[in-house]
Write a protein that holds these residues in place. Sequence first.
Motif, mmCIF file in Angstrom:
data_model
loop_
_atom_site.group_PDB
_atom_site.id
_atom_site.type_symbol
_atom_site.label_atom_id
_atom_site.label_comp_id
_atom_site.label_asym_id
_atom_site.label_seq_id
_atom_site.Cartn_x
_atom_site.Cartn_y
_atom_site.Cartn_z
ATOM 1 N N LYS A 272 27.625 34.370 27.158
ATOM 2 C CA LYS A 272 28.389 34.286 28.404
ATOM 3 C C LYS A 272 27.496 34.673 29.584
ATOM 4 O O LYS A 272 26.821 35.703 29.569
ATOM 5 N N ASP A 310 33.441 28.232 28.466
ATOM 6 C CA ASP A 310 32.998 28.285 29.874
ATOM 7 C C ASP A 310 31.534 28.675 30.003
ATOM 8 O O ASP A 310 31.134 29.333 30.973
ATOM 9 N N HIS A 451 28.954 29.355 40.879
ATOM 10 C CA HIS A 451 29.221 30.147 39.687
ATOM 11 C C HIS A 451 28.071 30.115 38.686
ATOM 12 O O HIS A 451 28.208 30.642 37.580
ATOM 13 N N THR A 454 28.184 29.708 34.592
ATOM 14 C CA THR A 454 29.558 29.886 34.096
ATOM 15 C C THR A 454 30.422 28.725 34.572
ATOM 16 O O THR A 454 30.528 28.477 35.780
ATOM 17 N N GLY A 520 40.604 35.293 26.273
ATOM 18 C CA GLY A 520 40.923 34.519 27.458
ATOM 19 C C GLY A 520 40.330 33.124 27.433
ATOM 20 O O GLY A 520 40.939 32.162 27.923
ATOM 21 N N ARG A 521 39.131 32.976 26.836
ATOM 22 C CA ARG A 521 38.478 31.665 26.788
ATOM 23 C C ARG A 521 39.228 30.676 25.899
ATOM 24 O O ARG A 521 38.988 29.468 25.967
ATOM 25 N N HIS A 535 43.779 36.838 31.419
ATOM 26 C CA HIS A 535 43.404 35.432 31.252
ATOM 27 C C HIS A 535 41.904 35.239 31.078
ATOM 28 O O HIS A 535 41.463 34.231 30.528
ATOM 29 N N ASN A 536 41.092 36.191 31.546
ATOM 30 C CA ASN A 536 39.638 36.087 31.408
ATOM 31 C C ASN A 536 39.077 37.171 30.484
ATOM 32 O O ASN A 536 37.902 37.527 30.578
#
Length: 924
Positions: A272, A310, A451, A454, A520-521, A535-536
């Motif tokens: 990540k 992500d 970003h 990501t 979250g992913r 959520h993340n």
Amino acid sequence: MTAALPKAASADLFERVKDAVDLHDLAGRLGLEREGGKGNYRSPHHPDKNPSLSIFQKNGQWGWKDHSTGEAGSCIDLVMYVRPEVGPAGEAARQLAEWYGIAALQKPATKPQQRSIPEFIADRALAEPEPAVAYLASRRIDEAVVRAAIRQRTVGWNTWTNDKAPPGEFGHGGPAAVFVVRSLADRAIVAVDMRYADPALNGNVKTQCQGQKDGHPWTSDLQRLAKAHTVYVVESPINALSIECCPLPAGTAVLALRGTGNADKIDIAFLKGKRVIIALDHADPVNERTNRRPGLDAAWRLLDRLTSADIAARLVDMQDWEEGEDINDVLQAQGPEELWRRLRKLDHWLIPGMPGGGEPGSLAGRRRVFLPEQDFKVYWRFRTLDDFTQYVVDFKEDDDGKRRETLGDVCSFRVASLSRLRIQGHIATINGSADTQPETVFAISAQVPRHGPTLVRHVLADKTLYRLEEHRDVFGAIYKPQQYHRMLNMLERTADIGAREAVNFVGLAWRGGALAALEGRDCYFQEPVKQCLYHNMVFPRGTAQDAQAVIDAYQATFKQSAALIPLVWALGAHLKCVIGFYPHFQMEANKGAGKSLLTEAMQTTLGFQMLSGQMLKTDHRRRASVSYTSHPVGWDELSKQPQAVLSEADALLQSTYRFEFTRVGSSLTPYLMCAPVLLAGEEVDFTSLQSKICITTLTVEKQGTKLPLDLPQFPVWQWLQFLEKIEPARIRQMHTQRIDDCKEQSQTDPKDPTASRTIENYAAILTAWDLLCEFAGIKIGHGSFVGDLVGEMNAHLRETDGRRQPWVWIMEIFLAEIEAKNFRHPYLWDSIDDEDGKPHVALLLRPNLVIHHLSTALHLRSKFEALPVKKGRVFKNQLMESGVVLRDDIERTIRGTRTAHLTAISLPRLEKHGLYATPDLDRS
């Protein structure tokens, strides 16, 4: 070589060295140049016009930084930076200790643990690694690269042979280069891969693995991998070392999957925030059975996994490589410069790995998806960069046959994938039943400049898929709307590639009828910030040893397991979708008892959030905080909120004891409210929740040793993976057994239904403890946790006896109204004999009039709305069942009016439930 110190002793040595070493003195020992004895030092690895390495003190600690490269750190890092041949941090610390006469504290000798076969092979291979240099040099791998890997103890040499298998048969063994595979979590040796110098001696088997193959990649330097911002992913350690021979930029590392099968099995969470470049053997010959190239097929699978997590990933373009040519082949045949040139040529097609041109033979096994003629004839025009998309506006060929293309900009981002998702319905998510209400949506993942590596994810419904405003608001500028629409139309053909069954839930839930650990992913919320607090979420990772350390520390920081109980409660919250409910938790504390420190520590240890009073003021925020997750959430200082907020919060907590699904707003945004809540404060008292919470009380007298600052996080992700593999029926059976155990030790009436529910709550925490002991490898009797929790349960039952039934709450309000002379309906104090002829002071009333008063009095509106009982008939039934009623259907004259159908309630019996009243002589 110096014997390895125990982990604690090594940490102690690091701290002693950092405190004792003067960096200016160390710079002199290392030979760093400094003009005139003042200012900065010259960088040790390249000429710099102005000295760029500075040494400074901050907060009493020495530090350094080379401003030309960005490298920085402590004295240990400086030794590793100036003299990389010294080896990893442990060797650098020992070198400093030797120079400055520093001794590390040694822990008492412990009984040595039995070495595993991979550890035994690795020890022997690392003892005499020199022949590996010559063998790998024969594959044209640079000697400096091999020696760097040897210093990191990831490359060695094995000479073992099996006397029972003659030369030429499989299993004989022979001289082999050894690649030591270490766990990314704790660096423990989990496997060794051997590549035989003469495969003929081993029955023409050139490679062999001892230990764990699945889920564990190889890298030559774990520390470099952790710090890297760009990671090349290859198939084998030989290919990884081949890439390391190239002039890699700083911050680049190489990872070997150890086989294409691991493309689906390694935990990719550590990637990540990194840019991943996939360089598997894309030029493998086509498999006749599958019509695919195995390396390229594995690259596609890995790319899809990274995209769904992500993580931005690109493929190396190997379309022009020779058939069957791999990375080491290129290094041997054409050298590191040519290999590096090829590795920098990345696949630029709209569908990664699927070229839009080339000779027919070169496209064999590379057609990832079928594009009809109307799409394929324009597909080649779209070209992608890391975070940008272009379009071939025009092209022409020169006289020499060279093609020149004119590119135009399509959008300021790269669409990495468009996938069709089938979102599982909430009922199937919480109980594992067949899914009867799935929802189909589409997820677009894109890489945007702001970003970095990501990806940005956006979920769209059918009707909004082509609405450009949705794309512009989330991803960025669209310069050519017509071409962008055409691009989306082609990407629709790839919706099957990433199509998957998704579950919008963070924690442990049911997916396809089986338990699944979800982060979250793994979720695809259309409005993630609104719908789920986590959520993340990326759950903390670690080992069973980390779990043991956390349990021991929380056991010691408060006596009577006062801190360990909420920790176990929080971890057990993920059992909710298995047992069907889970209690909330009430943490009360006096001033200075350490409640704030404990909740802050739990946030770090478990990665859960404590919400402030400001966050809890609106109904929407409270609802969002408990939606779509089994990971607990904390509500801090709730007692300071207005009564209206408390009443609404009470209703929400009632519903989240189990599950509640709702849709809110004009867009009907869905919410699945289910997260257990930690209620923290000096006074947390929800009367209606008494049978739906568990309790611990923090006091100054219970305080023990402080939690260590270097305490590791609890491995929540490994804990969830452990739970998903357990048969749900076994968990339910364990809970049933713990209910029986708690009933045997409870100090309450076994016929009391609310007491039974309270016992079930504490039994759920005990079930979590049993499983936690199994996960961490400790005994159930560890630290007297079971006895402490049962003690808290009995204290809770005693304190709430008589306050767990709704009729008690109603009578409490009603008696206060009588005392305040606010009750205007008929009632009377009288003396009534019980069944044994014993007189009782009794209150005569009509239960339905009590409910009528509570429902119509404006000053009681909030209290009445919070009551679970709102009908006089139900209230009267509860009174009759409670045993406080002496006689029913009595007739008396009250204030000159004959009043019938009165119910006589015994005042002495009310007092047993904590309800007290003063009889009014004027109404007797």
